[in-house]
Each structure stands twice: as C-alpha cells, then as structure tokens.
Motif scaffolding. Structure first.
Motif, PDB file in Angstrom:
ATOM      1  N   VAL A 132      -5.460   0.961 -10.895  1.00 23.93           N
ATOM      2  CA  VAL A 132      -6.917   1.049 -10.925  1.00 23.93           C
ATOM      3  C   VAL A 132      -7.293   2.458 -10.477  1.00 23.93           C
ATOM      4  O   VAL A 132      -6.432   3.275 -10.142  1.00 23.93           O
ATOM      5  CB  VAL A 132      -7.575  -0.008 -10.001  1.00 23.93           C
ATOM      6  CG1 VAL A 132      -7.273  -1.416 -10.490  1.00 23.93           C
ATOM      7  CG2 VAL A 132      -7.098   0.155  -8.559  1.00 23.93           C
ATOM      8  N   GLU A 133      -8.573   2.755 -10.466  1.00 24.65           N
ATOM      9  CA  GLU A 133      -9.017   4.065 -10.018  1.00 24.65           C
ATOM     10  C   GLU A 133      -8.521   4.310  -8.599  1.00 24.65           C
ATOM     11  O   GLU A 133      -8.575   3.425  -7.741  1.00 24.65           O
ATOM     12  CB  GLU A 133     -10.544   4.147 -10.055  1.00 24.65           C
ATOM     13  CG  GLU A 133     -11.090   5.515  -9.693  1.00 24.65           C
ATOM     14  CD  GLU A 133     -12.604   5.569  -9.782  1.00 24.65           C
ATOM     15  OE1 GLU A 133     -13.188   6.532  -9.258  1.00 24.65           O
ATOM     16  OE2 GLU A 133     -13.201   4.632 -10.366  1.00 24.65           O
ATOM     17  N   GLU A 134      -8.015   5.528  -8.375  1.00 24.05           N
ATOM     18  CA  GLU A 134      -7.396   5.840  -7.090  1.00 24.05           C
ATOM     19  C   GLU A 134      -8.322   5.523  -5.920  1.00 24.05           C
ATOM     20  O   GLU A 134      -9.484   5.904  -5.912  1.00 24.05           O
ATOM     21  CB  GLU A 134      -6.973   7.316  -7.047  1.00 24.05           C
ATOM     22  CG  GLU A 134      -5.810   7.631  -7.983  1.00 24.05           C
ATOM     23  CD  GLU A 134      -5.247   9.026  -7.760  1.00 24.05           C
ATOM     24  OE1 GLU A 134      -5.264   9.488  -6.602  1.00 24.05           O
ATOM     25  OE2 GLU A 134      -4.790   9.641  -8.740  1.00 24.05           O
ATOM     26  N   PHE A 171       2.689   5.918  -6.628  1.00 24.98           N
ATOM     27  CA  PHE A 171       2.702   5.830  -8.097  1.00 24.98           C
ATOM     28  C   PHE A 171       1.293   5.593  -8.668  1.00 24.98           C
ATOM     29  O   PHE A 171       1.062   4.600  -9.358  1.00 24.98           O
ATOM     30  CB  PHE A 171       3.644   4.704  -8.550  1.00 24.98           C
ATOM     31  CG  PHE A 171       5.062   4.895  -8.118  1.00 24.98           C
ATOM     32  CD1 PHE A 171       5.911   5.760  -8.798  1.00 24.98           C
ATOM     33  CD2 PHE A 171       5.566   4.209  -7.012  1.00 24.98           C
ATOM     34  CE1 PHE A 171       7.226   5.933  -8.390  1.00 24.98           C
ATOM     35  CE2 PHE A 171       6.873   4.380  -6.602  1.00 24.98           C
ATOM     36  CZ  PHE A 171       7.714   5.247  -7.294  1.00 24.98           C
ATOM     37  N   PRO A 172       0.337   6.469  -8.379  1.00 29.02           N
ATOM     38  CA  PRO A 172      -1.023   6.256  -8.910  1.00 29.02           C
ATOM     39  C   PRO A 172      -1.029   6.282 -10.439  1.00 29.02           C
ATOM     40  O   PRO A 172      -0.302   7.062 -11.066  1.00 29.02           O
ATOM     41  CB  PRO A 172      -1.803   7.439  -8.327  1.00 29.02           C
ATOM     42  CG  PRO A 172      -0.767   8.476  -8.025  1.00 29.02           C
ATOM     43  CD  PRO A 172       0.454   7.718  -7.620  1.00 29.02           C
ATOM     44  N   GLY A 208      -7.431  -0.201  -0.225  1.00 29.42           N
ATOM     45  CA  GLY A 208      -7.700   1.211  -0.472  1.00 29.42           C
ATOM     46  C   GLY A 208      -6.610   1.925  -1.239  1.00 29.42           C
ATOM     47  O   GLY A 208      -6.571   3.162  -1.268  1.00 29.42           O
ATOM     48  N   GLY A 209      -5.728   1.185  -1.867  1.00 33.97           N
ATOM     49  CA  GLY A 209      -4.637   1.777  -2.637  1.00 33.97           C
ATOM     50  C   GLY A 209      -5.022   2.063  -4.059  1.00 33.97           C
ATOM     51  O   GLY A 209      -6.213   2.077  -4.428  1.00 33.97           O
ATOM     52  N   LEU A 253       0.836  -1.194   0.000  1.00 30.45           N
ATOM     53  CA  LEU A 253       0.000   0.000   0.000  1.00 30.45           C
ATOM     54  C   LEU A 253       0.877   1.253   0.000  1.00 30.45           C
ATOM     55  O   LEU A 253       0.593   2.213  -0.732  1.00 30.45           O
ATOM     56  CB  LEU A 253      -0.918  -0.002   1.224  1.00 30.45           C
ATOM     57  CG  LEU A 253      -1.789   1.243   1.427  1.00 30.45           C
ATOM     58  CD1 LEU A 253      -2.720   1.456   0.237  1.00 30.45           C
ATOM     59  CD2 LEU A 253      -2.587   1.123   2.727  1.00 30.45           C
ATOM     60  N   GLY A 254       1.936   1.253   0.798  1.00 37.89           N
ATOM     61  CA  GLY A 254       2.827   2.406   0.832  1.00 37.89           C
ATOM     62  C   GLY A 254       3.452   2.685  -0.521  1.00 37.89           C
ATOM     63  O   GLY A 254       3.619   3.848  -0.916  1.00 37.89           O
TER      64      GLY A 254
END
Length: 523
Positions: free
Chosen positions: A123-125, A73-74, A131-132, A67-68
């Motif tokens: 994927v979509e933010e 890198f979204p 929740g990443g 997750l971090g």
C-alpha cells in the motif's frame, strides 16, 4: 488364450486398472457412501461455539516483526507460505511444522494450518499495518462444517479425522491478522496486478522451495507477464535473508520461550542420567537414552527440536551421530546432544558428555576439563561489542594450547593457530557457536557480515559448544585418547553488560556431573 476370451477382455472394462492411481489408497477404507448415510451424518450436531478467543500473547510481538519486514520491501508483494504436509509413508504424514519464517511472522506454533500463506500486499508507504508499507492477510482453509462431506471423509483436514481447526474469525482474533479462505482468494491475492515493474506491475517476492504450489503459481504469473525469471530468483533470495536477519535479536516473548525450552531440556537430561543403568543392560542402549529424552520432549513441549544425538564410546566422535543404534558400555563416555522444542516452536540445544558408570577416568577427565576451560573462555567474551567470530577464537585457542601441552600438535602452537596451519582443527572441525531460536541453527540465511562477523547485541541467543573428538582409528594420537569424544554445549543470552547461561542449572564440570549422576540415580 482363445479368440473368444480375447474379445471379451477387450470389451469389458478392467476396474482394477481404470481406478485412478491416486484413489487406490482408499480401497482399504470401506467408507460408507450412501445418500442415507450422508443425510444422517449431516445433522444432529451440537451448534459450534462461536465465542472468539482472546488475542495471543505473541500477537503484538509478531506485529512488530511484520512491520520490520514491511519496511524493507516497500511497494512489493511478499508471499510467505507455511508449507504443506509431508508424507512419511504412503498415506501417513509427518506431524506438521510450518516454515520458521512463517511462524516468526504470524506467531503460530504447534501443528496449525498446513498450506497456509501469509501475503503482504503493498500500500502507500506508511499507510499499512502499524504504519508500515503493507497490509498482511493470512490465507488458510478453515474448519469445514459438519454438514459437509469433508468433515468425515478427508483424512488430512476433516475434523472427524484430525480434530478441530480454527475458523477464520477465531484465528483473526487470536493473531490480529485479517484472514481469508485460501481456496477462494489466494490465487488472486498473489497474482493480482503482478508483472513487470517497468510497465506498472507489482513485483512479487516469494519465500521459495517451501510450497511447490506457491512456486508454480508465482512462476506462472511471471512467465505470463514477461517478468525476468533469473532476476526474480535473485530477488526472491533476499526474502529468506531478511527473515533470518530479523531473528538475530530475540524479543521479550521469544526469550521467554527460549527459557521454557531450555528448562524442559534440562529436565530431559535428568531423565537421561536416570536411564543410563537400564541403557547399559540393553543391546541398543543408545535408543534407551534417546527414548528417555523424547518422552520429556513430548510431555513438556511440542517435539524434539532436532533428532537427538545419543553417542556412546567411539560414536561420540561422529559429530551428528543420530542412528543411536549402539551399545552403552560401562567405562565409556556417552555424548548426548538434545533439545526440546516448545509449543511455540522455539528450541533449546544442550550437550553433556557423561561417564556411563558415573566416574570419569583420568584421561576422560583431562579432556573434559579442557572443554570446560574452552567454554569458559568463550563465555568471557560473550558480551555486546565483540563479534560472533570472537567466541570461536577464544575457545579454539584454549583447545590448541591444551593439544600442544599434551604433545599432540605436529607443529609449534603459533604455526597451528595461523590461518595457514590449523592442524589443531583435526580434533574439532566444527564451529564453537550458532544462533538458536525457531531453528536449532537459527538465522542460517543471514549474511556473513551480520552473522559470523556480526557484532553481539543484547537479545541474541546462541550456543557455546567446544569439543574434542579422538576417533578410535586416529593414529595421530596415543592409544589412550582414541575412542573418546567430548562436547559441552550451553545456551547463552547476551545481556546489556555480558551474557547469561540459560542452561547453567544443569551441571557441567566433571565434579558436578559425577555428583549429579549419583544423586539422580539414587532417586
């Protein structure tokens, strides 16, 4: 040669040269290949146990690490290979060890899954894993069925040769990461929709120089879709940087692994002290010491965290002496720098410099005590809020003061300590500390302001290792100093209000070491 023989030579295939070069390694094998053998080999095996294993203790911690990384890198695809097997000699491989970034993100240790690749698909933010911004999938080659030829014919992956490998469902259950067969899905997973972001393509960030096949796959995709390769290389470099910086602060599970590695390493030093009398009797006594520690590393851990330094006499003045081919002589010091790598791949890193005969001489003791005092000075500043650089400053200042008191500095102390001086560094040219974890020199790709100039935080683990090295050929010091090298190294965990020396149970002062050696060697 007659004309008849010439014709015959041209018309008859030469089996020795027609055999593909890559297949010739199998000439020695004499493996059966008849249809009857294959049919018999494919049957009458007990059914595989399909019971799924429980989730590994590391799984929730690795999920937080992913997750971090995902949050940094979204919208970009991240490709993190484990790396392939590496040939040691002809058709024999080194024991496999995955890239540390891959191990950190998955939690996989030991010798699991050469060629595996972890892919973060954007994927979509906020809609991804935990929740990443990504959904991660682990691609690898699962165990082949016993009805396949790979089972008994492939010496790199066949169960008959190397033992069981996990299935896709087994590894998914253990790690909590969706899995897929890399031969069937990896290429599409990496290259699908990739391309110039200005044209709606997905940017790929690759952990480069780990797996040449992945490098080639990504580079080919970039060329085919018109992506700027020079810019991509710069963007790729930010991925190992991020992976390193995520490891600067260890989580609870990692600290537990570090403690286990340190405990095993301290046991290895007991073995070393016990082996010293035998080392003195052997023409390559340093190898006796090396072997004693290696046995402990394999008994209690996965392997060595790095090649052991067993440096006796003047060899102790060589910072990374790893040939270990020298004699061990009574009256000399022996510097042993060694670490056990746990099954999780986390390593310790401890150094002790011991008197071979169990007693320090006056000059040896004087030098050793200076190192103890320098280390104590670094311990005193190892607490939240100070910088990593402060550790070195504290230790090296003490050493400079001692060198000045001994009359060894060619200039006044203040001039030596100035950035324009540094003459005291002749006898300690290395740093005092380095981060420790999955790599013995962990977090090495972190930015300077995060590492050297970084602020210490609870959960950081690093070494404190001052030393002084007076080479036998060093004419800048009196003869009595020459040929003496001393280093003292312990592994330190930063806490909320200070630090804990994880290796404190291993004697470190001159008096403690002499008493410890006497006890160990007396049985």
């Amino acid at each position: 040669m007659t004309e008849e023989n010439n014709t015959s030579s041209n018309d008859t295939p030469d089996m020795a040269t027609d055999q593909p070069i890559e297949d010739r390694v199998n000439n020695r094998s004499q493996r059966p290949s008849s249809d009857a053998f294959k049919e018999f080999m494919a049957g009458q095996w007990a059914p595989a146990d399909t019971t799924l294993p429980p989730e590994d203790a590391v799984a929730p911690f690795a999920a937080k690490r992913r997750l971090g990384l995902s949050q940094q890198f979204p919208g970009e695809r991240l490709v993190i290979p484990a790396g392939p097997l590496k040939v040691r000699s002809n058709d024999t491989d080194y024991r496999f060890r995955p890239h540390s970034g891959f191990a950190h993100m998955t939690g996989l240790g030991l010798d699991h899954e050469p060629d595996a690749v972890l892919v973060f698909d954007p994927v979509e933010e906020g809609t991804g894993d935990n929740g990443g911004n990504h959904r991660a999938t682990l691609y690898f080659r699962p165990m082949a069925g016993r009805d396949t030829e790979e089972f008994y014919s492939n010496s790199r992956s066949g169960e008959f040769w190397i033992g069981q490998r996990p299935t896709l469902p087994e590894l998914q259950a253990r790690l909590g990461i969706p899995t897929a067969h890399m031969d069937e899905a990896l290429e599409d997973a990496i290259t699908r929709g990739a391309g110039n972001t200005a044209l709606g393509g997905v940017r790929i960030r690759l952990l480069r120089d780990v797996d040449l096949n992945c490098d080639a796959l990504v580079d080919t995709s970039r060329i085919n879709t018109g992506v700027d390769l020079e810019e991509s290389d710069k963007l790729d470099a930010e991925l190992p940087e991020a992976l390193s910086e995520l490891r600067l602060v260890k989580d609870e599970w990692e600290i537990e692994q570090m403690r286990a590695a340190v405990d095993a390493t301290m046991n290895g030093f007991h073995d070393v002290a016990r082996a010293l009398p035998r080392a003195v009797e052997h023409k390559r006594g340093e190898r006796v010491v090396e072997g004693a520690f290696f046995s402990r590393a394999r008994e209690e851990g996965n392997d060595l965290g790095y090649d052991t330094i067993a440096a006796s006499g003047n060899n102790a003045t060589v910072l990374h002496w790893m040939r270990n081919s020298g004699q061990v002589n009574s009256g000399d010091l022996i510097l042993v720098d060694a670490g056990v790598e746990a099954d999780s791949l986390y390593t310790a890193d401890i150094t002790r410099t011991m008197p071979v005969n169990g007693k320090y001489t006056e000059i040896q003791r004087k030098i050793y005590q200076a190192i103890v005092d320098a280390q104590d000075a670094a311990f005193a500043v190892a607490k939240p809020g100070t910088t990593f650089r402060d550790l070195h400053t504290a230790a090296i200042t003490v050493l400079a003061e001692r060198l000045d008191a001994w009359g060894l500095l060619p200039v006044p102390l203040e001039e030596a300590l100035a950035d324009t001086g540094q003459q005291h560094r002749r006898w300690m040219p290395h740093g005092t500390s380095h981060h420790l974890g999955l790599d013995v020199h962990d977090c090495a790709q972190a930015r300077r302001d995060m590492y050297l100039d970084g602020i210490l935080e609870p959960g950081m683990v690093f070494t404190i290792e001052p030393g002084l090295y007076f080479k036998a050929e060093d004419l800048a010091v009196p003869e009595e100093y020459r040929g003496i090298g001393v280093r003292l190294e312990d592994d330190v965990l930063v806490t909320e209000d200070g630090c804990v020396n994880l290796s404190a149970e291993l004697p470190r002062t001159p008096d403690e070491i002499e008493a410890w050696m006497a006890r160990v060697q007396a049985g």
